[in-house]
Design an enzyme around this catalytic site. Structure first.
Site, PDB file in Angstrom:
ATOM      1  N   SER A 161       0.834  -1.203   0.000  1.00  0.00           N
ATOM      2  CA  SER A 161       0.000   0.000   0.000  1.00  0.00           C
ATOM      3  C   SER A 161       0.875   1.262   0.000  1.00  0.00           C
ATOM      4  O   SER A 161       1.593   1.495  -0.969  1.00  0.00           O
ATOM      5  CB  SER A 161      -0.964  -0.036   1.189  1.00  0.00           C
ATOM      6  OG  SER A 161      -1.978   0.934   1.055  1.00  0.00           O
ATOM      7  N   GLU A 264     -10.182  -4.189  -5.707  1.00  0.00           N
ATOM      8  CA  GLU A 264      -9.685  -3.070  -4.905  1.00  0.00           C
ATOM      9  C   GLU A 264     -10.111  -1.734  -5.508  1.00  0.00           C
ATOM     10  O   GLU A 264     -10.154  -1.564  -6.730  1.00  0.00           O
ATOM     11  CB  GLU A 264      -8.157  -3.112  -4.839  1.00  0.00           C
ATOM     12  CG  GLU A 264      -7.588  -4.320  -4.133  1.00  0.00           C
ATOM     13  CD  GLU A 264      -6.166  -4.086  -3.629  1.00  0.00           C
ATOM     14  OE1 GLU A 264      -5.908  -2.998  -3.091  1.00  0.00           O
ATOM     15  OE2 GLU A 264      -5.325  -4.994  -3.770  1.00  0.00           O
ATOM     16  N   HIS A 294      -8.231  -5.000  -0.782  1.00  0.00           N
ATOM     17  CA  HIS A 294      -6.987  -4.449  -0.250  1.00  0.00           C
ATOM     18  C   HIS A 294      -6.542  -5.231   0.987  1.00  0.00           C
ATOM     19  O   HIS A 294      -7.327  -5.496   1.888  1.00  0.00           O
ATOM     20  CB  HIS A 294      -7.195  -2.982   0.113  1.00  0.00           C
ATOM     21  CG  HIS A 294      -5.925  -2.202   0.222  1.00  0.00           C
ATOM     22  ND1 HIS A 294      -5.084  -1.971  -0.852  1.00  0.00           N
ATOM     23  CD2 HIS A 294      -5.334  -1.579   1.285  1.00  0.00           C
ATOM     24  CE1 HIS A 294      -4.060  -1.245  -0.463  1.00  0.00           C
ATOM     25  NE2 HIS A 294      -4.183  -1.005   0.829  1.00  0.00           N
TER      26      HIS A 294
END
Length: 320
Positions: A161, A264, A294
Site C-alpha cells: 500500500s 480493490e 486491499h
C-alpha cells in the site's frame, strides 16, 4: 472564553486530528489478529535512526534450508502514510511468512507518520534504513545477524500500500544498479497494491465495489493528512504520472513486480501505473488476483491464496 477543540479528521479512532492542531494516537489497539509464530523464524529489533527514534525489525529463518547466503527483503508497511508499524500483528505475520517462505533476511523499518511528519518524511526514512543496511555491510563490526550468511548483492524492496508507493520512489531515486548503496545491490521491487492517488477519479474509485478496509473517504483523508500542505493528490508523491511528476522515460529502473486485488478501489490506478511503465519499456510484471480486496496478502499471509502470492514473489526473485 475560547471554544474547545473539535475533531477535524478521524482515522477510525486510531488517529484523530483536532482543530487546535493537537493529535491523538491510539496505541492500545485490539487487532483481533493472532500472531503466527511457529518458531521457523527468529526476529529482533534494531535502532537505525537515533535522530528520529526509528527502529526496524530483522527476521531470519531459524535454520536455513538452503546452502547459499540469504537474500535481503526490505518490507515497507502500509497505512496511508498515517498509521501502521512494524510491530502491528498483520505486518509481523507478513514478515514471518516472507522470511520463512522465501528463505530471506527480512528488514522491516518503521518510518515517520503523517500528519506530524508529512511526505517526503516516509521516503527519507526508508532510504535511511537502506543506508543503515549499507553501513552494516561495510562495517568491520556489523550486527551479528548481518555478519555472515547474508547476500547484500541480492536485495529486494517490497512495499504494501503506502509502502508500495515508497518502493516506487526508491526505485526512481536509486535507478539501475543502485550505485549509491554499494555493496548493496537492489535487484527488484515488489509493489503490493501501491497507494497512488490523483485528482481525477478512476472507474474503480468512482464506482467500484465497497471494500472492508478502504473507501474513498479514507483514501482522501490519508492524502489530506500526508501530502505537503496546500497540495493535491496530483502531487508527485501521490501521482507518479500526474501533471507535475517527472518523466520516467529516461530513468533506469530495476524490474518491478506489481500485485493487486481485482476488487480493490486502487485497482485501476495500479493497473494504469504498470501499463504506463511497460509502455516506457520498463521491466514490469503485473499480477491481478480476481475478486480480492486491499490487504488480501498482508492481512492473511498464511492463506491458500497467499501461497500463490509467495510463489510469484519467489519466482520474481529467482529471475532477478
Amino acid at each position: 472564553m475560547g471554544s474547545l477543540p473539535y475533531l477535524v479528521e478521524d482515522c477510525q479512532g486510531v488517529l484523530q486530528l483536532y482543530s487546535d492542531g493537537s493529535i491523538f494516537r491510539l496505541h492500545d489497539i485490539d487487532f483481533k489478529i493472532r500472531v503466527h509464530d511457529d518458531g521457523s523464524v527468529v526476529w529482533k529489533d534494531c535502532r537505525f535512526d537515533k535522530s528520529h527514534n526509528l527502529s526496524l525489525r530483522l527476521y531470519k529463518p531459524s535454520s536455513s534450508t538452503i546452502s547459499q547466503k540469504l537474500p535481503v527483503v526490505i518490507f515497507l508497511h502500509g497505512g496511508g502514510f498515517c498509521v501502521g508499524s512494524r510491530t502491528w500483528p498483520n505486518c509481523h505475520n507478513c514478515c514471518l511468512r516472507l522470511s520463512s517462505a522465501l528463505q530471506a533476511l527480512v528488514v522491516a523499518p518503521d518510518y515517520r507518520l503523517a500528519p506530524e511528519h508529512r511526505l517526503p518524511a516516509a521516503m527519507d526514512d526508508a532510504f535511511s534504513a537502506l543506508k543503515w543496511l549499507q553501513a552494516q555491510a561495510l562495517s568491520q563490526n556489523p550486527d551479528p545477524w548481518l555478519d555472515k550468511g547474508v547476500d547484500f548483492d541480492r536485495v529486494f524492496v517490497m512495499g504494501d500500500s503506502s509502502g508500495g508507493n515508497i518502493a516506487h520512489h526508491l526505485a526512481v531515486h536509486l535507478g539501475s544498479g543502485s550505485p549509491e548503496l554499494g555493496p548493496l545491490r537492489v535487484r527488484g521491487y515488489v509493489l503490493m497494491a501501491p497507494f497512488f492517488g490523483g485528482t481525477v477519479r478512476t472507474k474503480s474509485e468512482a464506482g467500484g465495489p465497497p471494500e472492508e478496509l478502504l473507501n474513498l473517504d479514507i483514501l482522501d483523508r490519508f492524502w489530506r493528512l500526508s501530502i505537503p500542505l496546500g497540495d493535491t493528490a496530483d502531487h508527485p508523491f501521490a501521482n507518479p504520472f500526474g501533471p507535475f511528476s517527472p518523466n520516467l522515460e529516461a530513468v533506469g529502473l530495476e524490474p518491478v513486480l506489481v500485485i493487486v486485488g481485482g476488487s480493490e478501489i486502487l485497482r485501476d490506478r495500479v493497473e494504469d501505473y504498470a501499463r504506463r511503465l511497460k509502455e516506457l519499456g520498463k521491466r514490469i510484471d503485473y499480477v491481478e488476483f480476481e475478486g480480492q480486496q486491499h490487504g488480501f496478502f498482508t492481512n492473511k499471509p498464511y492463506s491458500e491464496l497467499s501461497n500463490r502470492v509467495v510463489q510469484i514473489i519467489r519466482s520474481f526473485m529467482g529471475m532477478n
